[in-house]
Design an enzyme around this catalytic site. Structure first.
Site, mmCIF file in Angstrom:
data_model
loop_
_atom_site.group_PDB
_atom_site.id
_atom_site.type_symbol
_atom_site.label_atom_id
_atom_site.label_comp_id
_atom_site.label_asym_id
_atom_site.label_seq_id
_atom_site.Cartn_x
_atom_site.Cartn_y
_atom_site.Cartn_z
ATOM 1 N N HIS A 284 39.050 40.699 41.416
ATOM 2 C CA HIS A 284 37.610 40.613 41.135
ATOM 3 C C HIS A 284 36.802 41.381 42.191
ATOM 4 C CE1 HIS A 284 34.647 37.941 38.726
ATOM 5 N NE2 HIS A 284 34.056 39.062 39.063
ATOM 6 N N LEU A 285 37.098 42.685 42.259
ATOM 7 C CA LEU A 285 36.469 43.540 43.262
ATOM 8 C C LEU A 285 35.295 44.357 42.722
ATOM 9 C CD1 LEU A 285 39.645 45.021 45.046
ATOM 10 C CD2 LEU A 285 38.251 43.056 45.740
ATOM 11 N N GLY A 286 34.925 44.128 41.475
ATOM 12 C CA GLY A 286 33.911 44.980 40.850
ATOM 13 C C GLY A 286 32.638 45.126 41.654
ATOM 14 N N ALA A 287 32.204 44.042 42.282
ATOM 15 C CA ALA A 287 30.957 44.085 43.051
ATOM 16 C C ALA A 287 31.192 44.199 44.547
ATOM 17 C CB ALA A 287 30.134 42.831 42.766
ATOM 18 N N ASP B 243 40.263 43.555 36.420
ATOM 19 C CA ASP B 243 39.665 43.076 37.663
ATOM 20 C C ASP B 243 39.297 41.599 37.559
ATOM 21 O OD1 ASP B 243 38.598 43.466 40.322
ATOM 22 O OD2 ASP B 243 36.591 43.395 39.429
ATOM 23 N N CYS C 117 36.476 45.081 33.707
ATOM 24 C CA CYS C 117 35.818 44.737 34.979
ATOM 25 C C CYS C 117 34.596 43.871 34.716
ATOM 26 C CB CYS C 117 35.412 46.003 35.732
ATOM 27 S SG CYS C 117 36.795 47.014 36.279
ATOM 28 N N ASP D 203 28.158 47.554 20.368
ATOM 29 C CA ASP D 203 27.203 46.651 21.003
ATOM 30 C C ASP D 203 26.140 46.300 19.969
ATOM 31 O OD1 ASP D 203 25.155 45.393 22.431
ATOM 32 O OD2 ASP D 203 25.552 46.544 24.246
ATOM 33 N N ILE E 132 25.464 48.163 32.875
ATOM 34 C CA ILE E 132 26.697 48.683 33.471
ATOM 35 C C ILE E 132 27.418 49.599 32.491
ATOM 36 C CG2 ILE E 132 28.950 48.056 34.404
ATOM 37 C CD1 ILE E 132 27.661 45.478 35.454
ATOM 38 N N GLU F 198 40.406 32.022 37.530
ATOM 39 C CA GLU F 198 40.400 32.624 38.867
ATOM 40 C C GLU F 198 40.226 31.534 39.917
ATOM 41 O OE1 GLU F 198 37.468 35.707 39.057
ATOM 42 O OE2 GLU F 198 38.420 36.911 37.494
#
Length: 527
Positions: A280-283, A257, A231, A172, A153, A262
């Site tokens: 939590h709308l990422g997907a 997000d 996100c 990373d 991602i 939650e």
């Protein structure tokens, strides 16, 4: 052959059920059950397909006596107790690529919303105001985006941000220099990233190492006026510290997000200045929901019907194309592991798996898993390829894998060696006719034998008449010998005898065999 049975316990695209059925599974779609109802039902199923609503606890796993695989339609598996599932021998899969684009696009949308303060401007405009002077935004062109996590991602976010003419830097630990060059991004350490980035976007899993990776100290020492987007997973940011930094202006804005807890009905960030949030709308796009549902059905059916392992979080991947080719090697490996586990005594702390010839060219992880599955049966009767590595780790077993390029006496060879108090003990095997496992060496003695069913392993002096005495004893006890396999170090020295028997020898028979002239040890084996 009985069809594998799958339960879909969360709402997902109906085509998922169709894929299960087309690929040879029976499927039930029963959603909305509570934990007790699922616990009462789960025992009859081999597969469980879930999204985020079902929580797979140890209690449910204890009741899932036939369960082989759990498939999560999505990336996050916080709702599955993976260590406990691994201990139960249950494969846990996710679908890391089905919603990658959707989540990346949401992160970009949140970035743009932060830059232009769109939610607040929208709310006040719809409230009858015209607050044009209150919303002076910034351009993203020419700004620096810092990615915390540059995997699948994060990599997509990088390409989208570059399309907006942003400079992208990334922290990373797993990002290689070659991959960074391919993405056109600069790899930096975390402190460097926070000191340079105008925007930060998080794309890393939640682990003990990443929890609160944006701590109070890091937020306070970051570049003044930084804007933060998350996100990925809740818990990556110290939310109380973020609120303080928003109120002080150290952080110019934040868009989340995901939250540490939650559903986030209450949160200290609510009402903070320049704060944007979504539930939590990422997907949550039509395309993503279809993709992850189809992908999880394909993966789970592939495993249950063909043995293919894709996107598993607790065992090596094994494609459907690889599975038939590896199957005889894995059968050989499991029997060798079982053999050395049954014969080697004492506290074993090291095991090595060597592959040469054709075996060296194959995916070695499933072969190692098969060896450990066979070996760890000395400790547990519920072991399989999934939980064997975890059981080995729990017992402090050091596992090494060795791949030889050399050509040997056999076209393919697998050797398993354990360290005992008396020194190394090794067994080796090959395949005859490409798919028939054969033992070819046991503790330094050459021998050819199938490892199957009930067997008797005898170490004896190589003296005339010994075979007749053992044969007579077993005949008198009514035990039929299937095969008779012999090996010795030198003429007149130590020899081994490996017998396959039609029935398991009793303890009394073994005790009688130990008294036969020339016998050193007798061990009953089962495969």
């Amino acid at each position: 052959m009985t069809k594998p049975k799958v339960l879909i316990s969360d709402k997902m695209d109906p085509n998922a059920a169709r894929i299960f059925e087309e690929r040879g599974c029976d499927v039930d779609v029963i959603t909305g059950e509570n934990a007790e109802e699922l616990k009462a039902r789960i025992g009859e199923y081999h597969g469980l397909a879930i999204r985020s609503s079902t929580t797979v606890t140890p209690e449910i796993l204890d009741a899932a006596t036939n369960l082989k695989v759990i498939g999560r339609a999505g990336i996050g598996v916080d709702n599955v107790d993976i260590p406990y599932a691994s201990g139960k021998g249950v494969v846990v899969m996710n679908t890391p690529f089905g919603n990658s684009i959707t989540t990346a696009e949401h992160a970009i949308a949140m970035t743009m919303a932060l830059a232009r303060m769109i939610p607040a401007a929208n709310a006040r405009t719809q409230n009858g105001e015209w607050p044009k002077k209150d919303f002076m935004g910034i351009e993203v062109t020419g700004k620096t985006l810092g990615l915390i996590g540059a995997g699948n991602i994060g990599g997509i976010v990088a390409t989208r941000a570059q399309g907006l003419r942003m400079k992208v830097i990334a922290y990373d630990p797993f990002l290689t220099e070659d991959r960074a060059v391919e993405l056109g991004i600069e790899k930096v350490d975390l402190d460097n990233l926070l000191s340079r980035a105008d925007f930060v976007s998080l794309h890393t899993p939640l682990t003990d190492q990443t929890r609160n990776i944006l701590s109070r100290e890091r937020l306070e020492n970051a570049k003044p006026g930084i804007r933060i987007v998350n996100c990925a997973r809740g818990g990556l940011i110290d939310e109380a510290a973020l609120k303080d930094c928003l109120e002080s202006g150290q952080v110019a804005g934040a868009a989340l997000d995901v939250f540490a807890e939650e559903p986030a009905k209450e949160n200290p960030l609510f009402g903070a200045p320049n704060f944007i949030c979504t539930p939590h709308l990422g997907a949550s796009t039509t395309e993503a929901q279809v993709n992850v549902a189809l992908q999880v059905a394909e993966q789970m059916a592939d495993y249950l019907v063909n043995g293919g392992v894709t996107n598993a979080l607790n065992m090596p991947s094994l494609s459907a194309e690889e599975a038939p080719k590896l199957k005889p090697y894995m059968a050989l490996a499991e029997r060798l592991g079982s053999l050395v586990g049954q014969l080697a005594h004492g506290n074993l702390t090291k095991i090595s798996i060597e592959r040469e010839g054709a075996a060296a060219q194959l995916n070695g992880k499933p072969i190692t898993g098969a060896v450990l599955a066979g070996f760890m049966r000395r400790y547990s009767d519920t072991v399989n390829m999934v939980n064997a590595p975890y059981l080995a780790k729990e017992r402090g077993l050091e596992v090494s894998e060795i791949r030889h390029e050399r050509d040997g006496a056999f076209n393919t060879l697998i050797r398993v060696t354990v360290e005992t108090e008396s020194g190394p003990r090794s067994v080796a095997g090959t395949l005859f006719g490409s798919d028939k496992p054969r033992l070819v060496e046991i503790f330094g003695i050459g021998i050819e034998a199938e490892l199957d069913g009930h067997m008797l392993y005898i170490v004896n002096d190589d003296k005339p008449g010994f075979i007749g005495r053992i044969g007579s004893l077993l005949g008198e006890r009514g035990i039929n010998i299937g095969t008779f396999n012999l090996g010795r170090r030198d003429a007149g020295g130590e020899a081994v005898l490996l017998l396959s028997l039609d029935d398991a020898p009793t303890a009394e028979t073994i005790a009688e065999a130990e008294k036969v002239e020339g016998v050193k040890t007798v061990t009953a084996l089962v495969f």
